[in-house]
Design a protein around this motif. Structure first.
Motif, mmCIF file in Angstrom:
data_model
loop_
_atom_site.group_PDB
_atom_site.id
_atom_site.type_symbol
_atom_site.label_atom_id
_atom_site.label_comp_id
_atom_site.label_asym_id
_atom_site.label_seq_id
_atom_site.Cartn_x
_atom_site.Cartn_y
_atom_site.Cartn_z
ATOM 1 N N UNK A 53 29.171 49.472 34.065
ATOM 2 C CA UNK A 53 29.538 48.849 32.851
ATOM 3 C C UNK A 53 28.509 47.898 32.184
ATOM 4 N N UNK A 54 28.034 47.199 33.011
ATOM 5 C CA UNK A 54 26.948 46.207 32.613
ATOM 6 C C UNK A 54 25.661 46.900 32.070
ATOM 7 N N UNK A 55 25.282 47.687 33.037
ATOM 8 C CA UNK A 55 23.923 48.381 32.739
ATOM 9 C C UNK A 55 23.964 49.388 31.393
ATOM 10 N N UNK A 56 25.118 49.900 31.349
ATOM 11 C CA UNK A 56 25.369 50.938 30.178
ATOM 12 C C UNK A 56 25.515 50.005 28.820
ATOM 13 N N UNK A 57 25.978 48.830 28.806
ATOM 14 C CA UNK A 57 25.882 47.774 27.787
ATOM 15 C C UNK A 57 24.510 47.575 27.459
ATOM 16 N N UNK A 58 23.877 47.132 28.561
ATOM 17 C CA UNK A 58 22.362 46.620 28.057
ATOM 18 C C UNK A 58 21.653 47.779 27.496
ATOM 19 N N UNK A 59 21.962 49.017 28.012
ATOM 20 C CA UNK A 59 21.246 50.565 27.699
ATOM 21 C C UNK A 59 21.457 50.803 26.145
ATOM 22 N N UNK A 60 22.767 50.425 25.871
ATOM 23 C CA UNK A 60 23.334 50.580 24.467
ATOM 24 C C UNK A 60 22.325 50.044 23.549
ATOM 25 N N UNK A 61 22.328 48.752 23.817
ATOM 26 C CA UNK A 61 21.588 47.786 23.020
ATOM 27 C C UNK A 61 20.383 48.371 22.689
#
Length: 294
Positions: A53-61
């Motif tokens: 969840x946290x890493x996907x959030x960073x990747x989305x940005x």
């Protein structure tokens, strides 16, 4: 003004930080409690889903230019979709076996996910900025409360209360409980039990993904963050009572506050206080504070 020799702003700041950590514990342990209570699976890859969840959030940005609010909507759905695939391909084969098989499988999945993302991104933490709308702080008179911390506490409580209400007070929740207690009879009434089981697991890991999104601006996003959190969250679930929805929420918030106070008055014990409490609770009430056998 001081309380037991500690300045009030410092004490309230640690209490707030404890509530924030407790909010993460509550959402994560809620997902674990839903999965165990409904499906009787000890989901050891929950920490990996939190990390996703946290890493996907960073990747989305970083890769797609999608901000925090889009991530808050899309990332939990993405993690839930991954959970559904895992449930359909692997976990459904283990439902008639001992709990240990699912625990070992999900532990292996967690290691694979963590190892894969560690290979791709390394172990170094990656920063994620607080959204502009939630920067700054609220002046409460006796302390300044960061807006993002207030948002995390409010959002987590809302999600936890909504989940508890859906499972305990609605017809859908009754169907879920019936499907886990007597799946053959439930299916005879025309309810698609495998689909309900699949969606329940997806919802549980989706909560872990949501916690990861909320955590991204408060910590360094790293492939190791899930393994650092999962042992604490399991302790929270055990203290609250395995499978107890309300127990997980109350215990998660309470232990976050206790941990925060311990950092003020006896910092050396802050890393172990949760496990000390777990040992005491298991000694006095082996089923946990809110467990069915308590």
């Amino acid at each position: 003004m001081e309380i037991f020799g500690v300045p009030l702003p410092s004490l309230m700041g640690q209490l707030t930080l404890g509530l924030v950590n407790g909010s993460f514990y509550a959402v994560l342990s809620l997902g674990l409690a839903v999965i165990f209570g409904m499906l009787h699976i000890i989901n050891f890859c929950h920490g990996a889903c939190y990390m996703l969840g946290a890493l996907f959030t960073w990747m989305a940005m970083e890769y797609f230019g999608l901000g925090y609010w889009w991530a808050l909507l899309l990332v939990p759905l993405s993690v839930a979709a991954i959970g559904i695939v895992l449930e359909r391909l692997l976990l459904q084969r283990l439902y008639k076996l001992d709990y240990l098989y699912a625990l070992l499988l999900t532990f292996g999945i967690a290691l694979m996910i963590e190892g894969g993302f560690r290979y791709l991104f390394g172990a170094t933490g990656k920063p994620y900025s607080i959204p502009d709308e939630l920067t700054g702080a609220l002046d409460l008179g006796f302390m300044f409360l960061p807006k993002y911390r207030a948002w995390v506490i409010g959002a987590s409580l809302t999600v936890c209360l909504f989940t508890w209400y859906m499972i305990e007070k609605t017809r859908l929740g009754a169907y879920l409980r019936a499907a886990t207690e007597n799946p053959k009879l439930t299916q005879a009434f025309g309810i698609n039990v495998p689909v309900m089981v699949m969606l329940t697991y997806g919802f549980g890991v989706g909560l872990a993904g949501l916690a990861g999104v909320l955590a991204a601006p408060t910590t360094q996003v790293s492939p190791l963050m899930g393994s650092n959190m999962i042992i604490l969250v399991f302790a929270v679930v055990v203290i609250g009572g395995m499978g107890s929805i309300l127990g997980s929420v109350i215990t998660g918030l309470g232990l976050g506050v206790v941990e925060g106070l311990t950092k003020v008055f006896y910092p050396e014990a802050s890393a172990v206080i949760v496990f000390v409490i777990m040992a005491i609770v298991l000694w006095l009430r082996p089923a946990g504070l809110f467990g069915k056998g308590a």
